[in-house]
Design a protein around this motif. Structure first.
Motif: not given
Length: 296
Positions: A158-161, A165-168, A266
């Motif tokens: 999944s991903r969140v901001m 920055r985008e975190l996986s 990443r």
């Protein structure tokens, strides 16, 4: 009309049980440690089904050699911190009793799965919906839905901001501790008032490789769906820089190793068994492109 039968694939420990005439698009239920009996390349195998594993079924090198797999002309490599791990790939058939399919598999010059012969994540299986049952549900649980992202060969995530920055976000109930890369730790610290505390320890990342970690204490909790974190172990020596994080135990002589300029990075938070202890299930719904968590 004949009697209706249940249509559900159940995988629990060493048993893969098909109830009724299940199809690959029907729910796959994974229980226990996810280690199941399978056939790979015509040979008996023990394969772990886990959210953490890549979409490409990843075999141990001794098992790949034993079943006679030959890599293609072009190899590849991954890096775990400063350690380069070389890999090869081939196409073979996998049979889980309820699912029989051909897939490109990979193996490396280090063991990937410590107990079985290999591992595969949700992205590498033909089932549309995969439900990992971690424990029995409890009254008062909350459910949350996160976006599901699947890229070629990678784990389903999944991903969140966070802090722009985008975190996986990955889930790994087989690993005892939650762990963030340095880049993810930097973003979390900026958004939640983080401070590094305590001595440097070690945590296994993959392939039996340990990396240095420290605890990031947060002034404001980080929420990921129903989960809340007031501290996170952070890799401090690679995959980004922790130079911008305040250090409660700063040593003026300490040297922080950072990624070289321009290096692909990443920012990853791997949620481990410590944080998932209160969760009863993780559901990967591929058609809906969502991950559903149920936690108390």
């Amino acid at each position: 009309m004949g009697q209706k039968v249940a249509r559900m694939i159940v995988v629990s420990g060493a048993v893969a049980l098909l109830v009724g005439a299940a199809k690959p698009s029907e729910p796959l239920i994974v229980r226990g440690d996810g280690l199941v009996s399978a056939t790979v390349g015509g040979s008996a195998a023990r394969i772990r089904i886990t959210p953490w594993a890549p979409a490409a079924p990843t075999l141990n090198p001794d098992f790949a050699a034993r079943i006679g797999l030959k890599g293609g002309w072009f190899g590849f490599a991954v890096k775990v911190g400063p350690v380069k791990v070389n890999g090869r790939s081939s196409v073979t058939r996998l049979d889980f009793g309820s699912m029989n399919f051909r897939r490109r598999v990979v193996w490396f010059d280090r063991r990937y799965e410590p107990q079985g012969d290999g591992a595969v994540g949700p992205g590498g299986l033909p089932a549309d919906v995969i439900r990992f049952e971690l424990r029995p549900p409890r009254a008062g649980e909350r459910s949350a839905t996160l976006p599901l992202v699947q890229k070629l060969f990678q784990p389903t995530y999944s991903r969140v901001m966070v802090a722009g920055r985008e975190l996986s976000i990955l889930f790994d109930p087989q690993h005892a501790r939650t762990l963030a890369t340095a880049g993810a730790g930097s973003a979390i610290a900026a958004a939640h008032g983080g401070q590094l505390m305590g001595a440097t320890g070690k945590a296994e990342v993959a392939f039996g490789i340990d990396r240095p970690v420290r605890t990031l204490k947060l002034a404001r909790p980080l929420a990921i769906g129903p989960l809340s974190f007031d501290s996170v172990p952070v890799r401090i020596g690679d995959s980004g820089s922790v130079a911008g994080i305040a250090d409660a135990d700063a040593d003026p002589e300490e040297v922080v190793v950072t990624a070289k300029g321009g290096a692909k990075r990443r920012d990853v938070l791997i949620i481990g068994r410590d944080a998932l202890a209160g969760c009863s299930s993780i559901i990967f719904d591929k058609p809906a492109k969502v991950i559903r968590l149920s936690c108390g």
